[in-house]
Design an enzyme around this catalytic site. Structure first.
Site, PDB file in Angstrom:
ATOM      1  N   TYR A  88       0.905  -0.967   0.462  1.00  0.00           N
ATOM      2  CA  TYR A  88      -0.134   0.256  -0.187  1.00  0.00           C
ATOM      3  C   TYR A  88       1.019   1.464  -0.264  1.00  0.00           C
ATOM      4  O   TYR A  88       2.134   0.973   0.803  1.00  0.00           O
ATOM      5  CB  TYR A  88      -0.594   0.185   1.213  1.00  0.00           C
ATOM      6  N   LEU A 132     -20.817   1.922  -4.994  1.00  0.00           N
ATOM      7  CA  LEU A 132     -22.472   2.041  -4.774  1.00  0.00           C
ATOM      8  C   LEU A 132     -23.443   1.754  -4.462  1.00  0.00           C
ATOM      9  O   LEU A 132     -24.372   2.149  -5.081  1.00  0.00           O
ATOM     10  CB  LEU A 132     -22.243   0.673  -6.189  1.00  0.00           C
TER      11      LEU A 132
END
Length: 322
Positions: free
Chosen positions: A53, A216
């Site tokens: 990361y 979403l």
């Protein structure tokens, strides 16, 4: 905050896991530190990261966590720290995957960046089809004996991967995996076929990533109407394909009087084997809605309606056979 045991272990972790993948991408260091402090203030003790990361190069996010721990105040002691290895950290051979050599080197590098002498949960970020499980577990056994890790976990494994890993671990007299980190949300429910049943049977805690499916399930249509969000490319294509379902979902959330993101997280917390969804707030303020989701109880009728909007799976083989 509520707490539960991580799988079959005695380790207590918060029902929400703070994900750090946004750190250095959309969240700068001062904001990242504020997010982590706020997480502790809210009782979130479970933090997840990975050696890959961060930008402009891998390892940045772990280094930021290390700097945050170094401030003291019990930050490290209060944190159940999970990191991962698998992806290549360089161009030279043996700088990726799960060979005994890379496990040793990658773990030592992570500990140095994290400024700590041990990791609570060391996770395989992906299955390594080229390395035998006897080699993987031998390397992990050494790390446990050295006090560098306490528990081992997996991520993105299939159900049979979990079964094979646990079979070899049992033969070696080793605890094996205690957790599995998988893509799981109302829209993406494939893990219900075999991963969740395997996790339940072998005593693994499930740590869902992308609980809002890239936003979403976080009220995307309302944000779109208000001009707060505009999707493009693949995300727009996915929204267009799922628009009828998401319209029904957001309407149901309005009826319930709860934000869509809260409902999506709460739904996960009602699922068997789920320990803690990974949340990735960009700012400290965004932690508030996630905290509300822990207290949100969904009744049987609401859970049924959610299943009707986003049909899931029965366990295999009943899902596709008698």
């Amino acid at each position: 905050m509520q707490y539960t045991h991580l799988g079959r272990t005695g380790l207590s972790v918060s029902r929400l896991c703070l994900g750090t993948m946004n750190f250095s991408w959309t969240t700068e260091k001062p904001d990242a530190f504020a997010v982590m402090d706020s997480a502790h203030d809210k009782g979130i003790n479970f933090f997840d990261t990975a050696n890959r990361y961060g930008r402009p190069h891998s390892g940045v996010t772990e280094s930021w966590l290390g700097e945050w721990f170094a401030q003291g105040g019990g930050r490290r002691e209060k944190t159940v720290l999970a990191t991962k290895l698998y992806g290549a950290m360089g161009d030279w051979p043996n700088e990726g995957k799960l060979s005994a050599l890379n496990i040793r080197r990658a773990l030592d590098a992570s500990l140095k960046r994290l400024k700590t002498d041990y990791v609570d949960l060391y996770q395989f970020h992906h299955i390594d089809r080229d390395t035998p499980w006897d080699e993987i577990w031998q390397a992990m056994e050494v790390a446990v004996q050295q006090g560098k890790i306490l528990y081992a976990g997996s991520s993105n494994f299939a159900g049979w991967h979990i079964a094979k890993a646990q079979g070899v671990a049992k033969a070696r007299g080793f605890m094996g995996l205690v957790s599995e980190q998988s893509l799981y949300n109302l829209i993406a429910r494939t893990v219900e076929l075999e991963v969740l049943p395997a996790a339940q049977d072998f005593g693994l805690g499930v740590i869902p990533w992308s609980p809002l499916q890239g936003g979403l399930l976080g009220g995307v249509l309302k944000k779109e109407q208000e001009g707060k969000r505009r999707l493009e490319g693949r995300a727009k294509e996915t929204l267009d394909r799922l628009r009828p379902q998401i319209e029904k979902y957001e309407a149901l959330c309005d009826q319930l009087g709860h934000a869509p993101g809260d409902v999506a997280l709460a739904w996960l917390l009602h699922q068997p084997a789920v320990t803690a969804p990974i949340i990735g707030p960009r700012t400290a303020d965004q932690l508030d809605s996630a905290e509300r989701a822990v207290e949100l109880k969904l009744d049987a009728e609401t859970l049924k309606k959610l299943d009707e909007i986003f049909p899931g799976h029965k366990p295999a083989p009943e899902d596709y056979a008698w």
